[in-house]
Design an enzyme around this catalytic site. Structure first.
Site, mmCIF file in Angstrom:
data_model
loop_
_atom_site.group_PDB
_atom_site.id
_atom_site.type_symbol
_atom_site.label_atom_id
_atom_site.label_comp_id
_atom_site.label_asym_id
_atom_site.label_seq_id
_atom_site.Cartn_x
_atom_site.Cartn_y
_atom_site.Cartn_z
ATOM 1 N N SER A 141 -3.250 -13.765 20.841
ATOM 2 C CA SER A 141 -4.411 -14.076 21.662
ATOM 3 C C SER A 141 -4.583 -15.589 21.729
ATOM 4 C CB SER A 141 -5.674 -13.431 21.080
ATOM 5 O OG SER A 141 -6.813 -13.734 21.860
ATOM 6 N N LYS A 193 -4.981 -5.997 18.461
ATOM 7 C CA LYS A 193 -5.005 -6.771 19.708
ATOM 8 C C LYS A 193 -5.517 -5.909 20.862
ATOM 9 C CE LYS A 193 -4.129 -9.750 22.971
ATOM 10 N NZ LYS A 193 -5.143 -10.768 23.325
ATOM 11 N N HIS A 216 -9.198 -5.697 20.476
ATOM 12 C CA HIS A 216 -9.703 -7.033 20.817
ATOM 13 C C HIS A 216 -9.861 -7.160 22.332
ATOM 14 C CE1 HIS A 216 -9.621 -11.540 20.999
ATOM 15 N NE2 HIS A 216 -8.823 -11.327 22.035
ATOM 16 N N ASN A 217 -8.839 -6.734 23.083
ATOM 17 C CA ASN A 217 -8.910 -6.802 24.536
ATOM 18 C C ASN A 217 -9.991 -5.878 25.080
ATOM 19 O OD1 ASN A 217 -6.774 -8.545 24.371
ATOM 20 N ND2 ASN A 217 -5.422 -7.380 25.705
ATOM 21 N N GLU A 252 -13.230 -7.521 24.764
ATOM 22 C CA GLU A 252 -13.361 -8.545 25.803
ATOM 23 C C GLU A 252 -13.731 -7.929 27.147
ATOM 24 O OE1 GLU A 252 -9.922 -11.080 26.054
ATOM 25 O OE2 GLU A 252 -10.953 -12.649 24.926
#
Length: 229
Positions: A17, A72, A75-76, A79
């Site tokens: 990231s 990840k 995490h996305n 977002e």
């Protein structure tokens, strides 16, 4: 990872990231896989490559298998939710409060100095002030010329699917994913806009006695509460 293990091959997977700045100055890295391989072969390399902050490199071993890539992915997904919340705050400020892009940029810049401080809030303030310097004849702010239609790479969808399978509620991420799907239906939205009319002015949507300052404060508190949820 399991198939490679059967062939006596060691697996390391890693989420990355950081975007363009991460590529230039070092990203945040989320490695997972064989712990022995990480400790003795990968760790010194990624700790050098990763972004550096006051308490060290922005990298840590996540766990076995594909756990680094999984973190990840989530995490996305987070977002997705965060960007949708910011977009809705922008929409309320512009279309209910009647604020200009410059005024909204000032609002986000102020929020950046408080509990809402984040990379995305800072980025939003900067983007709202970006001029379209490539337009024929010049002039105009870039944000008003961007097509209101978005796509996705799949990580938000995978986050929602896995959350459903695990019985974990992720309403903000799920709603953001739905909004992206609706955003992609540009032709249908244009047709619907001819049937479902919106208020003609910002003033008609504001309650009596509610000032712009009041609205900004209410949206700030709502945005903060939604991020906590």
């Amino acid at each position: 990872a399991e198939r490679l293990k059967q062939k006596q091959l060691k697996y390391i997977g890693m989420g990355i990231s950081g975007g363009s700045d991460g590529a230039r100055y070092g990203p945040s890295m989320m490695p997972g896989g064989d712990k022995d391989v990480y400790d003795h072969h990968i760790k010194p390399i990624v700790e050098t490559i990763a972004a550096q902050v006051g308490d060290g490199a922005c990298v840590t071993y996540i766990g076995p298998g594909g756990s680094g890539n999984y973190v990840k992915m989530v995490h996305n997904g987070i977002e997705y939710g965060d960007m949708q919340l910011i977009a809705e705050a922008y929409d309320l400020l512009k279309n209910v409060g009647g604020l200009s892009n410059g005024e909204i940029a000032t609002v986000f810049d102020t929020w950046q100095k408080g509990p809402l401080s984040s990379f995305l809030v800072e980025l939003t303030a900067n983007v709202l002030l970006k001029e379209d310097d490539e337009a024929a004849g010049g002039g105009g702010q870039l944000v008003d010329k961007i097509l209101d239609k978005t796509g996705m790479k799949g990580t938000g969808k995978w986050t929602v699917i896995d959350a459903l399978e695990l019985g974990v509620p992720v309403p903000t991420i799920a709603s953001a994913f739905d909004s992206r799907l609706i955003s992609g239906l540009k032709d249908q939205r244009v047709k619907t806009a001819g049937i479902l009319k919106r208020p003609n002015s910002a003033a008609s949507t504001m309650g009596d006695g509610i000032s712009k300052a009041d609205l900004v404060d209410m949206i700030e508190q709502a945005l903060l509460a939604s991020k906590i949820v």
